[in-house]
Design a protein around this motif. Structure first.
Motif, PDB file in Angstrom:
ATOM      1  N   PHE A 108     -20.322  55.111  46.138  1.00  0.00           N
ATOM      2  CA  PHE A 108     -20.648  55.904  44.949  1.00  0.00           C
ATOM      3  C   PHE A 108     -21.980  55.459  44.348  1.00  0.00           C
ATOM      4  CE2 PHE A 108     -15.819  56.435  44.248  1.00  0.00           C
ATOM      5  CZ  PHE A 108     -15.806  57.559  45.056  1.00  0.00           C
ATOM      6  N   GLU A 109     -22.153  54.136  44.249  1.00  0.00           N
ATOM      7  CA  GLU A 109     -23.385  53.605  43.652  1.00  0.00           C
ATOM      8  C   GLU A 109     -24.601  53.947  44.510  1.00  0.00           C
ATOM      9  OE1 GLU A 109     -25.295  49.250  42.455  1.00  0.00           O
ATOM     10  OE2 GLU A 109     -23.136  49.468  42.732  1.00  0.00           O
ATOM     11  N   ALA A 167     -26.625  57.593  44.778  1.00  0.00           N
ATOM     12  CA  ALA A 167     -27.660  58.029  43.832  1.00  0.00           C
ATOM     13  C   ALA A 167     -29.017  58.138  44.504  1.00  0.00           C
ATOM     14  CB  ALA A 167     -27.728  57.063  42.647  1.00  0.00           C
ATOM     15  N   TRP A 197     -27.262  62.185  44.744  1.00  0.00           N
ATOM     16  CA  TRP A 197     -25.942  62.479  44.217  1.00  0.00           C
ATOM     17  C   TRP A 197     -25.734  61.824  42.852  1.00  0.00           C
ATOM     18  CZ3 TRP A 197     -22.258  65.673  46.314  1.00  0.00           C
ATOM     19  CH2 TRP A 197     -22.488  66.108  47.621  1.00  0.00           C
ATOM     20  N   THR A 198     -24.971  62.520  42.007  1.00  0.00           N
ATOM     21  CA  THR A 198     -24.521  61.943  40.747  1.00  0.00           C
ATOM     22  C   THR A 198     -23.003  61.952  40.753  1.00  0.00           C
ATOM     23  OG1 THR A 198     -26.463  62.735  39.537  1.00  0.00           O
ATOM     24  CG2 THR A 198     -24.510  62.127  38.235  1.00  0.00           C
ATOM     25  N   VAL A 199     -22.438  60.767  40.663  1.00  0.00           N
ATOM     26  CA  VAL A 199     -20.975  60.640  40.678  1.00  0.00           C
ATOM     27  C   VAL A 199     -20.542  60.126  39.311  1.00  0.00           C
ATOM     28  CG1 VAL A 199     -18.976  59.577  41.782  1.00  0.00           C
ATOM     29  CG2 VAL A 199     -20.994  60.171  43.154  1.00  0.00           C
ATOM     30  N   GLU A 200     -19.852  60.951  38.562  1.00  0.00           N
ATOM     31  CA  GLU A 200     -19.431  60.572  37.220  1.00  0.00           C
ATOM     32  C   GLU A 200     -17.912  60.509  37.139  1.00  0.00           C
ATOM     33  OE1 GLU A 200     -21.109  63.433  34.605  1.00  0.00           O
ATOM     34  OE2 GLU A 200     -23.167  62.658  34.781  1.00  0.00           O
ATOM     35  N   GLY A 201     -17.432  59.570  36.370  1.00  0.00           N
ATOM     36  CA  GLY A 201     -16.007  59.492  36.094  1.00  0.00           C
ATOM     37  C   GLY A 201     -15.161  58.932  37.214  1.00  0.00           C
ATOM     38  N   ARG A 207     -12.942  56.518  39.199  1.00  0.00           N
ATOM     39  CA  ARG A 207     -12.094  55.392  38.831  1.00  0.00           C
ATOM     40  C   ARG A 207     -11.104  55.132  39.953  1.00  0.00           C
ATOM     41  NH1 ARG A 207      -7.053  56.767  36.838  1.00  0.00           N
ATOM     42  NH2 ARG A 207      -6.686  58.994  36.578  1.00  0.00           N
TER      43      ARG A 207
END
Length: 460
Positions: free
Chosen positions: A64-65, A68, A72-76, A78
């Motif tokens: 996920f990190e 970017a 890509w933007t990965v929000e939320g 968990r």
């Protein structure tokens, strides 16, 4: 009609036992398998399969990190531990069912009971007390985690329990320096736990190539694992819901969980083998010949219980070779000298053949080819993780003696490379192979410059 209830009675339904039973049955033998827990053994139920699923889960935080850098933007995002455990359990149930069906389809009788050896041709089913006879008995009970005798060891867990924790611990200490230890240190760290790994020696992964060992330590430390070499636990105390670990150097470490991965011991205790004359080694391992036959001619053993090479594919190969030899009419020996293997550490390792240390001891002169680089994916992701590749070549014969890899996909790569090394490929044949571009693997066939120590290069 034979005077025995079965032609073959297998004790233990792990990878080796299941393969031996199924192949023997396909050859026409009347076979039964006794298993006291679940069909599938350590690998499927509480070993390499669930562990690999955990490894996959632990990679997503980095993915996920790093996404970017590719736009890509990965929000939320968990992580939920209970979801992972639930889905893992469903998959293990599915695989357990497949193993059962495969045995049943082959005509193997499955007996849900612990079995012990009564004599050379008789076993006792502990669940009922019934005794049955067999012309041959195969011991395939595997190994069990070793725990040291220190104060408070009852508060520790092993990999067995790690797959069933109700919550992900916030602070974890992993004790050990082999496959399981480095893999679980990466798993816990990747899932967000503050992770420390202790190893009593100067450098973990003993038996692997020294370059791999040193570079893996560097990369794991970069990822945030607190590595402590020459360190061990003296005692464990539990108070107020947390563990206090007193180390041998006097330091005190607080943790929510401590997991021991300090080796495994053959699971022969209480099996009755010594009483019937089966020779055991100093660690309880069953001593066998090249055809997996014990000191009692009618009793055989395969897999981790023999402590030859404790890997699932080896147990499967040994089980198959046993069935081919005894029931298939052809003698088959397993070559334990060249075994490709992967360690699903972070980063991943793949290795086959001799280490540099062993090669120097066995050959008059060797040539080394080494390279280290950032994989193409890391140029945009920003990851500083390094990939490493090393070829060890006999200078006289040009034969490739060993290949050692660190980086993404090393486990997949080493399987293919293992074919070449097993066949006795030379460095010239590696060089003749056309590279696949752009890949990291192409480095294996484009390495041309022999590696020289820094001092030698300076002299040149």
């Amino acid at each position: 009609m034979t005077k025995y209830d079965y032609d073959l009675f297998v004790i233990g339904a792990g990878s080796g036992g299941v393969r031996a039973a199924r192949i023997a049955a396909n050859y026409g033998a009347r076979v039964a398998v006794a298993e006291e827990y679940r069909v599938g053994g350590t690998c499927v139920i509480r070993g390499c399969v669930p562990k690999k699923l955990f490894v996959y889960a632990s990679h997503f935080a980095d993915e996920f990190e790093e996404s970017a850098g590719f736009g890509w933007t990965v929000e939320g995002a968990r992580f939920d531990w209970k979801t992972l455990i639930s889905n893992k359990d469903k998959e293990i149930d599915r695989l357990n069912g497949i193993y059962i069906r495969n045995l049943q389809n082959a005509g193997v009788e499955i007996i849900e009971s612990r079995a012990t050896v009564v004599d050379a041709h008789k076993v006792r089913l502990e669940a009922t007390g019934r005794e049955v006879t067999a012309e041959r008995i195969l011991i395939a009970v595997g190994a069990t985690p070793f725990l040291p005798e220190i104060p408070g060891i009852e508060h520790a867990i092993t990999s067995n329990e790690a797959f069933h924790l109700e919550e992900l611990p916030k602070r974890v200490v992993v004790v050990g320096g082999g496959y399981i230890a480095v893999e679980f240190a990466g798993i816990f760290n990747g899932l967000g736990a503050k992770t420390m790994q202790l190893y009593r020696g100067p450098l973990f992964m003993r038996g692997f190539d020294d370059d791999l060992r040193a570079l893996l330590a560097e990369e794991m430390a970069k990822k945030g694992v607190d590595l402590r070499m020459d360190a061990d636990i003296k005692s464990i105390d539990k108070a107020g819901g947390e563990l206090r670990l007193t180390l041998t150097n006097g330091d005190v470490v607080k943790a929510d969980a401590v997991m021991y991965a300090t080796g495994r011991v053959p699971n022969t205790k209480g099996l009755g083998l010594e009483a019937v004359g089966v020779k055991l080694g100093k660690n309880g391992e069953v001593i066998v010949d090249e055809y997996s036959q014990t000191s009692v001619p009618s009793i055989y053993a395969v897999g981790d219980v023999t402590d030859r090479a404790n890997l699932t594919p080896v147990a499967i190969r040994e089980g198959h070779a046993f069935a081919d030899t005894v029931y298939g009419g052809r003698k088959v020996m397993v070559d334990h000298s060249i075994i490709p293997t992967a360690v699903f550490s972070q980063p991943e390792l793949g290795t086959v053949g001799l280490t540099e240390t062993l090669a120097r001891a066995r050959c008059a002169e060797i040539d080394l080819y080494k390279t280290t680089f950032r994989a193409m994916k890391n140029t945009l992701s920003g990851s500083q993780e390094r990939t490493f590749m090393k070829l060890i070549v006999d200078a006289k014969t040009d034969k490739v003696l060993g290949v050692h890899l660190m980086g993404p996909g090393s486990g997949e790569l080493i399987q293919a490379v293992g074919i070449a090394v097993t066949m006795g490929a030379t460095k010239a044949q590696f060089d003749m192979t056309i590279a696949v571009h752009p890949t990291a693997a192409e480095e294996l066939v484009t390495l041309r410059e022999k590696w020289q120590p820094p001092a030698a290069k300076a002299a040149d």
